[in-house]
Design an enzyme around this catalytic site. Structure first.
Site, PDB file in Angstrom:
ATOM      1  N   CYS A 187     -21.552  -5.760  -5.706  1.00 14.54           N
ATOM      2  CA  CYS A 187     -20.911  -6.594  -6.736  1.00 14.54           C
ATOM      3  C   CYS A 187     -21.307  -8.056  -6.552  1.00 14.54           C
TER       4      CYS A 187
ATOM      5  N   ASP B  99       0.770  -1.245   0.000  1.00 14.68           N
ATOM      6  CA  ASP B  99       0.000   0.000   0.000  1.00 14.68           C
ATOM      7  C   ASP B  99       0.802   1.296   0.000  1.00 14.68           C
TER       8      ASP B  99
ATOM      9  N   CYS C 153     -15.620   3.531   2.558  1.00 12.08           N
ATOM     10  CA  CYS C 153     -16.917   3.258   1.925  1.00 12.08           C
ATOM     11  C   CYS C 153     -16.805   1.935   1.168  1.00 12.08           C
TER      12      CYS C 153
ATOM     13  N   CYS D  77     -23.025   3.959  -6.896  1.00 12.77           N
ATOM     14  CA  CYS D  77     -22.156   4.893  -6.169  1.00 12.77           C
ATOM     15  C   CYS D  77     -22.960   6.158  -5.838  1.00 12.77           C
TER      16      CYS D  77
ATOM     17  N   CYS E  52     -19.640   0.353  -3.565  1.00  8.34           N
ATOM     18  CA  CYS E  52     -19.424  -0.214  -4.909  1.00  8.34           C
ATOM     19  C   CYS E  52     -18.901  -1.653  -4.839  1.00  8.34           C
TER      20      CYS E  52
ATOM     21  N   CYS F  49     -22.044  -1.412  -9.775  1.00  8.34           N
ATOM     22  CA  CYS F  49     -21.173  -0.545  -8.962  1.00  8.34           C
ATOM     23  C   CYS F  49     -21.265   0.894  -9.454  1.00  8.34           C
TER      24      CYS F  49
ATOM     25  N   CYS G  48     -22.748  -6.065 -16.577  1.00  2.00           N
ATOM     26  CA  CYS G  48     -23.128  -5.526 -15.268  1.00  2.00           C
ATOM     27  C   CYS G  48     -22.587  -4.097 -15.095  1.00  2.00           C
TER      28      CYS G  48
HETATM   29  C1  B12 Z   1      -4.921   5.962  -3.651  1.00  4.33           C
HETATM   30  C2  B12 Z   1      -5.716   4.755  -3.229  1.00  4.33           C
HETATM   31  C3  B12 Z   1      -7.063   4.936  -2.971  1.00  4.33           C
HETATM   32  C4  B12 Z   1      -7.822   6.198  -3.391  1.00  4.33           C
HETATM   33  C5  B12 Z   1      -8.085   6.135  -4.910  1.00  4.33           C
HETATM   34  C6  B12 Z   1      -8.724   4.793  -5.346  1.00  4.33           C
HETATM   35  C7  B12 Z   1      -8.632   4.461  -6.810  1.00  4.33           C
HETATM   36  N1  B12 Z   1      -9.569   3.684  -7.297  1.00  4.33           N
HETATM   37  O1  B12 Z   1      -7.722   4.868  -7.499  1.00  4.33           O
HETATM   38  C8  B12 Z   1      -9.076   6.119  -2.471  1.00  4.33           C
HETATM   39  C9  B12 Z   1      -8.800   6.852  -1.160  1.00  4.33           C
HETATM   40  C10 B12 Z   1     -10.372   6.672  -3.072  1.00  4.33           C
HETATM   41  C11 B12 Z   1      -9.118   4.616  -2.191  1.00  4.33           C
HETATM   42  C12 B12 Z   1     -10.263   3.940  -1.840  1.00  4.33           C
HETATM   43  C13 B12 Z   1     -10.307   2.588  -1.585  1.00  4.33           C
HETATM   44  N2  B12 Z   1      -9.264   1.745  -1.480  1.00  4.33           N
HETATM   45 CO1  B12 Z   1      -7.452   2.231  -1.957  1.00  4.33          CO
HETATM   46  N3  B12 Z   1      -5.727   2.488  -2.545  1.00  4.33           N
HETATM   47  C14 B12 Z   1      -5.079   3.487  -3.069  1.00  4.33           C
HETATM   48  C15 B12 Z   1      -3.638   3.128  -3.445  1.00  4.33           C
HETATM   49  C16 B12 Z   1      -2.697   3.641  -2.349  1.00  4.33           C
HETATM   50  C17 B12 Z   1      -3.194   3.645  -4.821  1.00  4.33           C
HETATM   51  C18 B12 Z   1      -4.240   3.390  -5.951  1.00  4.33           C
HETATM   52  C19 B12 Z   1      -3.917   4.177  -7.182  1.00  4.33           C
HETATM   53  O2  B12 Z   1      -2.768   4.275  -7.558  1.00  4.33           O
HETATM   54  N4  B12 Z   1      -4.946   4.752  -7.819  1.00  4.33           N
HETATM   55  C20 B12 Z   1      -4.808   5.449  -9.062  1.00  4.33           C
HETATM   56  C21 B12 Z   1      -5.427   4.606 -10.183  1.00  4.33           C
HETATM   57  C22 B12 Z   1      -5.292   5.318 -11.506  1.00  4.33           C
HETATM   58  O3  B12 Z   1      -4.682   3.445 -10.205  1.00  4.33           O
HETATM   59  P1  B12 Z   1      -5.320   1.990  -9.907  1.00  4.33           P
HETATM   60  O4  B12 Z   1      -6.622   2.132  -9.239  1.00  4.33           O
HETATM   61  O5  B12 Z   1      -4.300   1.127  -9.276  1.00  4.33           O
HETATM   62  O6  B12 Z   1      -5.617   1.510 -11.364  1.00  4.33           O
HETATM   63  C23 B12 Z   1      -4.589   1.042 -12.195  1.00  4.33           C
HETATM   64  C24 B12 Z   1      -4.943  -0.311 -12.753  1.00  4.33           C
HETATM   65  O7  B12 Z   1      -6.061  -0.823 -12.059  1.00  4.33           O
HETATM   66  C25 B12 Z   1      -5.175  -0.064 -14.217  1.00  4.33           C
HETATM   67  N5  B12 Z   1      -6.525  -0.210 -14.744  1.00  4.33           N
HETATM   68  C26 B12 Z   1      -7.702   0.027 -14.168  1.00  4.33           C
HETATM   69  N6  B12 Z   1      -8.672  -0.257 -15.041  1.00  4.33           N
HETATM   70  C27 B12 Z   1      -8.087  -0.689 -16.177  1.00  4.33           C
HETATM   71  C28 B12 Z   1      -8.641  -1.084 -17.374  1.00  4.33           C
HETATM   72  C29 B12 Z   1      -7.764  -1.448 -18.425  1.00  4.33           C
HETATM   73  C30 B12 Z   1      -8.346  -1.865 -19.723  1.00  4.33           C
HETATM   74  C31 B12 Z   1      -6.346  -1.396 -18.236  1.00  4.33           C
HETATM   75  C32 B12 Z   1      -5.411  -1.757 -19.321  1.00  4.33           C
HETATM   76  C33 B12 Z   1      -5.834  -1.005 -17.012  1.00  4.33           C
HETATM   77  C34 B12 Z   1      -6.711  -0.645 -15.985  1.00  4.33           C
HETATM   78  O8  B12 Z   1      -4.789   1.238 -14.528  1.00  4.33           O
HETATM   79  C35 B12 Z   1      -4.524   1.974 -13.354  1.00  4.33           C
HETATM   80  C36 B12 Z   1      -3.183   2.632 -13.471  1.00  4.33           C
HETATM   81  O9  B12 Z   1      -2.189   1.683 -13.528  1.00  4.33           O
HETATM   82  C37 B12 Z   1      -3.705   1.548  -3.463  1.00  4.33           C
HETATM   83  C38 B12 Z   1      -2.409   0.828  -3.062  1.00  4.33           C
HETATM   84  C39 B12 Z   1      -1.402   0.859  -4.206  1.00  4.33           C
HETATM   85  N7  B12 Z   1      -0.182   1.260  -3.917  1.00  4.33           N
HETATM   86  O10 B12 Z   1      -1.735   0.523  -5.335  1.00  4.33           O
HETATM   87  C40 B12 Z   1      -4.858   1.259  -2.475  1.00  4.33           C
HETATM   88  C41 B12 Z   1      -5.835   0.103  -2.825  1.00  4.33           C
HETATM   89  C42 B12 Z   1      -6.156   0.232  -4.272  1.00  4.33           C
HETATM   90  N8  B12 Z   1      -7.013   0.405  -2.033  1.00  4.33           N
HETATM   91  C43 B12 Z   1      -7.591  -0.625  -1.577  1.00  4.33           C
HETATM   92  C44 B12 Z   1      -8.828  -0.588  -0.877  1.00  4.33           C
HETATM   93  C45 B12 Z   1      -9.204  -1.822  -0.076  1.00  4.33           C
HETATM   94  C46 B12 Z   1      -9.643   0.553  -0.937  1.00  4.33           C
HETATM   95  C47 B12 Z   1     -11.121   0.679  -0.472  1.00  4.33           C
HETATM   96  C48 B12 Z   1     -11.961  -0.569  -0.680  1.00  4.33           C
HETATM   97  C49 B12 Z   1     -11.128   1.111   1.029  1.00  4.33           C
HETATM   98  C50 B12 Z   1     -12.512   1.439   1.570  1.00  4.33           C
HETATM   99  N9  B12 Z   1     -13.360   0.467   1.869  1.00  4.33           N
HETATM  100  O11 B12 Z   1     -12.843   2.604   1.745  1.00  4.33           O
HETATM  101  C51 B12 Z   1     -11.604   1.866  -1.354  1.00  4.33           C
HETATM  102  C52 B12 Z   1     -12.155   1.380  -2.718  1.00  4.33           C
HETATM  103  C53 B12 Z   1     -12.612   2.474  -3.629  1.00  4.33           C
HETATM  104  C54 B12 Z   1     -12.494   2.078  -5.104  1.00  4.33           C
HETATM  105  N10 B12 Z   1     -13.616   1.837  -5.779  1.00  4.33           N
HETATM  106  O12 B12 Z   1     -11.383   2.012  -5.620  1.00  4.33           O
HETATM  107  C55 B12 Z   1      -6.889  -1.911  -1.974  1.00  4.33           C
HETATM  108  C56 B12 Z   1      -7.694  -2.544  -3.136  1.00  4.33           C
HETATM  109  C57 B12 Z   1      -7.733  -4.068  -3.163  1.00  4.33           C
HETATM  110  C58 B12 Z   1      -8.500  -4.546  -4.401  1.00  4.33           C
HETATM  111  N11 B12 Z   1      -9.220  -5.646  -4.271  1.00  4.33           N
HETATM  112  O13 B12 Z   1      -8.436  -3.969  -5.459  1.00  4.33           O
HETATM  113  C59 B12 Z   1      -5.481  -1.379  -2.370  1.00  4.33           C
HETATM  114  C60 B12 Z   1      -4.775  -2.140  -3.515  1.00  4.33           C
HETATM  115  C61 B12 Z   1      -4.604  -1.398  -1.100  1.00  4.33           C
HETATM  116  C62 B12 Z   1      -4.097  -2.806  -0.739  1.00  4.33           C
HETATM  117  N12 B12 Z   1      -2.777  -2.986  -0.642  1.00  4.33           N
HETATM  118  O14 B12 Z   1      -4.823  -3.748  -0.570  1.00  4.33           O
HETATM  119  N13 B12 Z   1      -7.921   4.042  -2.382  1.00  4.33           N
HETATM  120  S1  SF4 Z   2     -17.170  -4.670 -10.561  1.00  3.22           S
HETATM  121 FE1  SF4 Z   2     -18.819  -6.038  -9.868  1.00  3.22          FE
HETATM  122  S2  SF4 Z   2     -20.603  -4.681  -9.720  1.00  3.22           S
HETATM  123 FE2  SF4 Z   2     -19.076  -3.612 -10.952  1.00  3.22          FE
HETATM  124  S3  SF4 Z   2     -19.559  -4.137 -13.074  1.00  3.22           S
HETATM  125 FE3  SF4 Z   2     -18.042  -5.614 -12.385  1.00  3.22          FE
HETATM  126  S4  SF4 Z   2     -19.249  -7.356 -11.655  1.00  3.22           S
HETATM  127 FE4  SF4 Z   2     -20.656  -5.599 -11.751  1.00  3.22          FE
HETATM  128  S1  SF4 Z   3     -16.117   3.729  -2.428  1.00  2.00           S
HETATM  129 FE1  SF4 Z   3     -18.223   4.569  -2.236  1.00  2.00          FE
HETATM  130  S2  SF4 Z   3     -18.106   6.687  -2.963  1.00  2.00           S
HETATM  131 FE2  SF4 Z   3     -16.195   5.648  -3.559  1.00  2.00          FE
HETATM  132  S3  SF4 Z   3     -16.581   4.960  -5.638  1.00  2.00           S
HETATM  133 FE3  SF4 Z   3     -17.177   3.264  -4.313  1.00  2.00          FE
HETATM  134  S4  SF4 Z   3     -19.367   3.596  -3.889  1.00  2.00           S
HETATM  135 FE4  SF4 Z   3     -18.582   5.496  -4.736  1.00  2.00          FE
END
Ligand code: B12
Ligand code: SF4
Ligand code: SF4
Length: 322
Positions: free
Chosen positions: A257, A144, A250, A209, A253, A205, A202
Site C-alpha cells: 500500500c 479487539d 500476513c 494477495c 496487502c 492490495c 489503485c
Molecule cells: C476477525 C478479525 C480478523 C480476521 C478477518 C479480517 C477482516 N478483514 O475482516 C483475520 C484473522 C483475517 C484478520 C486479519 C488481520 N487483522 Co484483524 N481483526 C479482526 C477483528 C477481531 C474483527 C474484524 C471483523 O469484524 N471483520 C468482519 C468484517 C466484515 O468487518 P470489518 O473488517 O470490520 O469491516 C467493517 C467495516 O470496515 C465496514 N466496511 C468495510 N468496507 C466498507 C466499505 C463501505 C462503502 C462501507 C459503507 C463500509 C465498509 O463494513 C464492515 C462491517 O461493519 C478486528 C477487531 C474488531 N473487533 O473489529 C481485528 C482488526 C480488524 N485486525 C487488525 C489487524 C492488525 C489485522 C492484520 C493486519 C493482522 C496481521 N498482520 O496478520 C490482518 C489484516 C488482514 C486484512 N486485510 O484485513 C486490526 C486492524 C487495524 C486497521 N488499521 O484496520 C483490528 C481492528 C484489531 C485492532 N484492534 O487493531 N483479522
Molecule cells: S488499500 Fe492501499 S494498496 Fe489497497 S487500493 Fe487502497 S491505496 Fe491501494
Molecule cells: S493478509 Fe495476506 S492473505 Fe490476507 S488478504 Fe492480506 S495479503 Fe491476502
C-alpha cells in the site's frame, strides 16, 4: 467536515481536548462521535457485517457469528451508549524475520490487547479529571476482543478511510495501526466525520494477495487469508497454500500500500522482539515446553504449539518448492 463544536458541557474544540490527552499516552490519532448521530451510517456498515456472516466468510471464528446481534445493536454491549471515542496507535512498519521466515509486524512488541487497554484506562482517568467532562461519565474500553465493529467506529470518528484491503488507513500514518474503542454514556454532540477515501484507482492490495482472499474490493474471505490460516485456524488446513514465508499473520496487502511504503521509509528501524525467533535450526527442534515459555504473555501465544509447527512445516515446504 469537522467544525469546532461547543458541547453542552462547555468544551470548546472537544476533539482537540481529547486529542491532547490521548497523545500523551502514545495515541496520535483520536476522534469522538455520537452514537445516535451515527445510526444511518452505522446500519450500513453493520449490514455489511451481517452479509459477511451469512456468507460464512468468518470461517471457524465462531465468536464472530455469535456476536452478530451485539454488533448490529451496540446498546447490547453498553446499554447507556451515547458516544464512541476511537484511538489509534502505530506499530513498527518494518518487516520482522528473514526473507525465508516472516512474522507479521503487529507481533513485534508487547501484546497490544493488554498494553492498549492499560494506556486507555490511564487516558480515561485523566479525561475524568478535566473540568469540561461530566462527572458522571461512564465508559467501556474495547480492544479487539469485544463484539464491536472497530474499523467502522474508527471511520465514523474520522480517523481514516477503509481501504480496499478492508484496513483503516490514515494518509500520514498508513494502516500499521492498532485501534481502540471506548463506549461512553455521554453525548458530545459530534456527528460522524468521514475521511476522504484516497484509494483512488489503485488496486495493488487486491492484485498482490497471494491467495486471492479478496473476491472484491472491501471484502475479505477469511478462509483464504494467510493471517486467518496461520493465526486463527486450528488443526490441519483443508488444502495447501503458499504462505510466502509467513509463520504468523500476513502483511502483504499492507506492504504494497503506497500509504505504508511512505511511512516505512520515514520511520527509524526497530529491532525484533526476542521471542520472534527466526533461527530455523532452533525452531525445527523446539519443544512444546520451550515454545510455550517463549510465547507466554505475547500476542504469538494465540498460536498453539502444534499449529505453529504446522505453519513452520508449510513455510519450509513452500520455500523448498521455490
Ligand atoms: C476477525 C478479525 C480478523 C480476521 C478477518 C479480517 C477482516 N478483514 O475482516 C483475520 C484473522 C483475517 C484478520 C486479519 C488481520 N487483522 Co484483524 N481483526 C479482526 C477483528 C477481531 C474483527 C474484524 C471483523 O469484524 N471483520 C468482519 C468484517 C466484515 O468487518 P470489518 O473488517 O470490520 O469491516 C467493517 C467495516 O470496515 C465496514 N466496511 C468495510 N468496507 C466498507 C466499505 C463501505 C462503502 C462501507 C459503507 C463500509 C465498509 O463494513 C464492515 C462491517 O461493519 C478486528 C477487531 C474488531 N473487533 O473489529 C481485528 C482488526 C480488524 N485486525 C487488525 C489487524 C492488525 C489485522 C492484520 C493486519 C493482522 C496481521 N498482520 O496478520 C490482518 C489484516 C488482514 C486484512 N486485510 O484485513 C486490526 C486492524 C487495524 C486497521 N488499521 O484496520 C483490528 C481492528 C484489531 C485492532 N484492534 O487493531 N483479522
Ligand atoms: S488499500 Fe492501499 S494498496 Fe489497497 S487500493 Fe487502497 S491505496 Fe491501494
Ligand atoms: S493478509 Fe495476506 S492473505 Fe490476507 S488478504 Fe492480506 S495479503 Fe491476502
Amino acid at each position: 467536515m469537522d467544525v469546532p463544536h461547543i458541547s453542552a458541557h462547555g468544551a470548546p474544540n472537544l476533539k482537540e481536548q481529547f486529542h491532547q490527552i490521548f497523545q500523551k499516552y502514545q495515541f496520535p490519532l483520536s476522534g469522538v462521535v455520537d452514537y445516535d448521530l451515527s445510526l444511518p451510517l452505522y446500519r450500513e456498515h453493520a449490514s455489511r457485517y451481517e452479509e459477511w456472516i451469512q456468507n460464512q466468510s468468518q470461517g471457524e471464528m465462531n465468536y464472530l457469528a455469535r456476536g452478530l446481534e451485539r454488533r448490529m445493536n451496540p446498546m447490547l454491549v453498553f446499554p447507556e451508549l451515547k458516544s464512541v471515542i476511537v484511538v489509534a496507535r502505530p506499530y513498527s512498519p518494518h518487516p520482522v524475520g528473514t526473507s525465508q521466515i516472516r512474522y507479521a509486524r503487529y507481533l513485534n512488541g508487547p501484546d497490544y490487547h493488554e498494553s492498549m487497554k492499560v494506556d486507555l484506562e490511564c487516558s480515561m482517568l485523566e479525561v475524568l479529571r478535566q473540568e469540561w467532562v461530566p462527572k458522571n461519565l461512564k465508559y467501556k474500553i474495547c480492544v479487539d476482543t469485544s463484539a464491536v465493529l472497530e474499523r467502522t467506529w474508527a471511520a465514523l470518528a474520522g480517523l481514516g478511510w477503509i481501504g480496499k484491503n478492508t484496513l483503516l488507513i490514515h494518509p500520514q500514518f498508513g494502516s500499521y495501526l492498532f485501534l481502540g474503542v471506548i463506549f461512553t454514556n455521554q453525548s458530545f454532540g459530534k456527528p460522524p466525520t468521514l475521511h476522504l477515501d484516497y484509494c483512488g484507482n489503485c488496486t495493488r492490495c487486491l492484485d498482490t494477495c497471494p491467495t486471492g482472499a479478496f473476491p472484491e474490493s472491501h471484502y475479505l474471505e477469511s478462509k483464504k487469508c494467510i493471517s486467518y490460516l496461520t493465526l486463527e485456524k486450528r488443526g490441519p488446513w483443508s488444502e495447501p497454500f503458499d504462505s510466502k514465508g509467513f509463520v504468523a499473520g500476513c502483511d502483504i496487502c499492507q506492504e504494497v500500500c503506497p500509504y505504508n511504503l511512505k511511512i516505512t521509509k520515514s520511520t527509524p528501524k526497530h529491532a525484533a522482539a526476542d521471542y520472534l525467533i527466526s533461527d530455523l535450526r532452533y525452531l525445527n527442534q523446539e519443544s512444546k515446553e520451550q515454545y510455550e515459555k517463549r510465547v507466554t504473555g505475547t500476542a504469538l501465544a494465540r498460536i498453539k504449539y502444534d499449529d505453529f509447527k504446522r505453519n513452520l512445516k508449510a513455510m519450509l515446504e513452500s520455500s523448498l518448492d521455490e
